[in-house]
Design an enzyme around this catalytic site. Structure first.
Site, PDB file in Angstrom:
ATOM      1  N   CYS A 260       0.804  -1.237   0.000  1.00 27.44           N
ATOM      2  CA  CYS A 260       0.000   0.000   0.000  1.00 27.44           C
ATOM      3  C   CYS A 260       0.830   1.278   0.000  1.00 27.44           C
ATOM      4  CB  CYS A 260      -0.999   0.005   1.152  1.00 27.44           C
ATOM      5  SG  CYS A 260      -0.244  -0.164   2.781  1.00 27.44           S
TER       6      CYS A 260
ATOM      7  N   CYS B 229      -3.582  -2.487  -0.976  1.00 24.17           N
ATOM      8  CA  CYS B 229      -2.526  -3.451  -0.640  1.00 24.17           C
ATOM      9  C   CYS B 229      -2.351  -4.545  -1.690  1.00 24.17           C
ATOM     10  CB  CYS B 229      -2.803  -4.070   0.724  1.00 24.17           C
ATOM     11  SG  CYS B 229      -2.944  -2.857   2.042  1.00 24.17           S
TER      12      CYS B 229
ATOM     13  N   LYS C 197      -5.494  -8.966  11.629  1.00 22.69           N
ATOM     14  CA  LYS C 197      -5.353  -7.525  11.416  1.00 22.69           C
ATOM     15  C   LYS C 197      -6.710  -6.962  11.027  1.00 22.69           C
ATOM     16  CE  LYS C 197      -3.088  -4.010   8.647  1.00 22.69           C
ATOM     17  NZ  LYS C 197      -1.954  -3.658   7.785  1.00 22.69           N
TER      18      LYS C 197
ATOM     19  N   ARG D 259      -1.353   6.316   8.311  1.00 24.14           N
ATOM     20  CA  ARG D 259      -1.559   6.563   6.871  1.00 24.14           C
ATOM     21  C   ARG D 259      -1.038   7.918   6.468  1.00 24.14           C
ATOM     22  NH1 ARG D 259      -7.219   3.156   6.265  1.00 24.14           N
ATOM     23  NH2 ARG D 259      -6.236   1.203   6.910  1.00 24.14           N
TER      24      ARG D 259
ATOM     25  N   ARG E  88     -10.202  -0.483   3.303  1.00 22.12           N
ATOM     26  CA  ARG E  88      -9.554  -1.803   3.305  1.00 22.12           C
ATOM     27  C   ARG E  88     -10.463  -2.903   3.855  1.00 22.12           C
ATOM     28  NH1 ARG E  88      -4.881   0.486   1.882  1.00 22.12           N
ATOM     29  NH2 ARG E  88      -3.598   1.673   3.341  1.00 22.12           N
TER      30      ARG E  88
ATOM     31  N   GLU F 126      -8.238 -17.093  11.074  1.00 22.34           N
ATOM     32  CA  GLU F 126      -7.137 -16.443  10.351  1.00 22.34           C
ATOM     33  C   GLU F 126      -5.782 -16.895  10.905  1.00 22.34           C
ATOM     34  OE1 GLU F 126      -6.520 -14.646   7.910  1.00 22.34           O
ATOM     35  OE2 GLU F 126      -8.313 -13.538   7.314  1.00 22.34           O
TER      36      GLU F 126
ATOM     37  N   LYS G 252      -3.502  -7.058  15.746  1.00 23.47           N
ATOM     38  CA  LYS G 252      -3.362  -5.620  15.508  1.00 23.47           C
ATOM     39  C   LYS G 252      -4.706  -4.999  15.210  1.00 23.47           C
ATOM     40  CE  LYS G 252      -1.429  -2.567  12.111  1.00 23.47           C
ATOM     41  NZ  LYS G 252      -0.954  -2.475  10.790  1.00 23.47           N
TER      42      LYS G 252
ATOM     43  N   SER H 234      -0.588   3.327  15.557  1.00 27.21           N
ATOM     44  CA  SER H 234      -0.423   4.785  15.558  1.00 27.21           C
ATOM     45  C   SER H 234      -1.540   5.502  16.314  1.00 27.21           C
ATOM     46  CB  SER H 234      -0.344   5.276  14.115  1.00 27.21           C
ATOM     47  OG  SER H 234      -1.486   4.856  13.382  1.00 27.21           O
TER      48      SER H 234
ATOM     49  N   TYR I 138       5.574   2.526  19.244  1.00 30.36           N
ATOM     50  CA  TYR I 138       6.263   3.790  18.972  1.00 30.36           C
ATOM     51  C   TYR I 138       6.854   4.372  20.247  1.00 30.36           C
ATOM     52  CZ  TYR I 138       3.704   3.245  14.617  1.00 30.36           C
ATOM     53  OH  TYR I 138       3.222   2.737  13.443  1.00 30.36           O
TER      54      TYR I 138
HETATM   55  C1  PBG Z   1       0.351  -1.524   5.956  1.00 32.63           C
HETATM   56  C2  PBG Z   1       0.295  -1.263   7.422  1.00 32.63           C
HETATM   57  C3  PBG Z   1      -0.559  -0.413   8.151  1.00 32.63           C
HETATM   58  C4  PBG Z   1      -0.093  -0.428   9.473  1.00 32.63           C
HETATM   59  C5  PBG Z   1       0.979  -1.302   9.516  1.00 32.63           C
HETATM   60  N1  PBG Z   1       1.191  -1.833   8.251  1.00 32.63           N
HETATM   61  C6  PBG Z   1      -1.644   0.456   7.701  1.00 32.63           C
HETATM   62  C7  PBG Z   1      -2.883  -0.099   7.138  1.00 32.63           C
HETATM   63  O1  PBG Z   1      -3.137  -1.292   7.108  1.00 32.63           O
HETATM   64  O2  PBG Z   1      -3.659   0.728   6.656  1.00 32.63           O
HETATM   65  C8  PBG Z   1      -0.657   0.372  10.600  1.00 32.63           C
HETATM   66  C9  PBG Z   1       0.298   0.686  11.715  1.00 32.63           C
HETATM   67  C10 PBG Z   1      -0.129   1.777  12.630  1.00 32.63           C
HETATM   68  O3  PBG Z   1      -1.253   2.320  12.555  1.00 32.63           O
HETATM   69  O4  PBG Z   1       0.701   2.126  13.487  1.00 32.63           O
HETATM   70  N2  PBG Z   1      -0.639  -2.311   5.431  1.00 32.63           N
END
Ligand code: PBG
Length: 326
Positions: free
Chosen positions: A122, A130, A196, A206, A218, A234, A249, A275, A314
């Site tokens: 992505c 993706c 995820k 993003r 997504r 999964e 996640k 994030s 982070y």
């Molecule tokens: C890529 C990806 C994402 C994150 C990690 N790998 C973004 C998404 O799926 O849109 C998010 C990490 C975060 O928010 O800290 N696919």
């Protein structure tokens, strides 16, 4: 036997007593620090929604990596911002892609630091999804696998210690395992983003990775947040396909999923404090509404208590500043 014989408060009277009976301890050894690398030179660009996090060009990354390693942080997770984006995500799998170059640099400056490569498209596709798109703009599963496998192999060749697919295509762990094995990387572990979710908590990422989809969202490939049983499905599929480490996640809003997966599996489990989780703590702390150190450590401890072995955060450098030991 109950009160007054039983008095749970007896073991809470002093910090020494509380420490003695503490059930969950987090340590620096279980931490992975995500980093954003970008093209150009002299770049250390602050990410507005993630105070204290930056986009690094390679020349600036080198000293940063040295200091991360010197702090005792054991691993970094790399995301790339390429020079150009296209339909085939060529920046993701190119020999001289930004993440590939960063991986080579890390091996030079800090050979013992573990480098984890996020394997996804992505950040590199012109449309921000993706995978490969069909005429209607839907992500095509099987034609995407080949690009993911190619990406993983090029990351392995550049020196990645762990391959971490985050795309949520069906069958991608098997495809990546197969390709790695074919290219002499049967020793290289896969940490799959197995459960995820299509989460609003990825908002700040993003912006950081410039990876927001140009249209749509997504939900057609990432998991639906209300689903619990599906997470287990999964996860078991990824284990069958050869995943060595399983990731859940986001982390804090999905503690029940972490626990469920912990109880069902023997594999190591990673959880990603994403994030949005980080940004919420930062924003509330900046307003003086919460104590940042306390809430950050409480969150990460809760994630470990739920069953995570590996904490992707982070907050890695702050944890060191706050005195978290190895
Ligand atoms: C890529 C990806 C994402 C994150 C990690 N790998 C973004 C998404 O799926 O849109 C998010 C990490 C975060 O928010 O800290 N696919």
């Amino acid at each position: 036997m109950a009160f007054p014989i039983q008095r749970p408060r007896r073991l809470r009277r002093t910090e020494a007593l509380r420490r003695l009976v503490r059930e969950t301890r987090i340590s620096l050894e279980q931490v992975i620090y995500p980093l954003f690398v970008t093209v150009g030179s002299g770049v250390q660009e602050p990410i507005g929604s993630m105070p204290g996090q930056y986009r690094w060009s390679l020349d600036r990354l080198a000293p940063e990596i040295e200091s991360i390693a010197a702090m005792g942080i054991p691993a970094v997770l790399l995301f790339g911002l390429p020079a150009d984006k296209d339909e085939e995500a060529s920046g993701a799998w190119h020999d001289h892609g930004i993440v590939q170059e960063a991986l080579r640099l890390i091996k030079q400056v800090a050979p013992d630091l573990l480098s984890v490569a996020d394997t996804c498209l992505c950040e590199y596709t012109s449309h921000g999804h993706c995978g490969r798109l069909d005429a209607e703009g839907r992500v095509m599963n099987d034609p995407t696998l080949e690009l993911l496998a190619r990406t993983a192999v090029s990351q392995a060749e550049a020196g990645a210690d762990i391959i971490a697919p985050s795309d949520m295509m069906d069958g991608r762990v098997a495809a990546i395992r197969d390709a790695l094995d074919d290219h002499g990387f049967d020793h290289l572990p896969i940490m799959s983003y197995a459960a995820k979710y299509a989460s609003g908590f990825y908002g700040p990422f993003r912006e950081a990775a410039d990876s927001a989809p140009a249209f749509g969202d997504r939900r057609g490939y990432q998991m639906d947040p209300p689903n619990r049983r599906e997470a287990l499905r999964e996860v078991l599929l990824d284990v069958e396909e050869g995943a060595d480490v399983i990731m859940v996640k986001p982390a804090l809003p999905y503690l029940d999923i972490i626990r469920e997966v912990r109880d069902a599996l023997d594999q190591p489990i990673a959880a990603y404090q994403v994030s949005g989780e980080f940004a919420m703590i930062k924003a509330a702390a900046a307003n003086g509404w919460i104590d940042e150190q306390r809430v950050a450590i409480e969150s990460l401890t809760a994630i470990a208590r739920a069953g995570a072995d590996i904490l992707i955060t982070y907050y890695a450098k702050d944890l060191v500043a706050w005195g978290l030991q190895r």
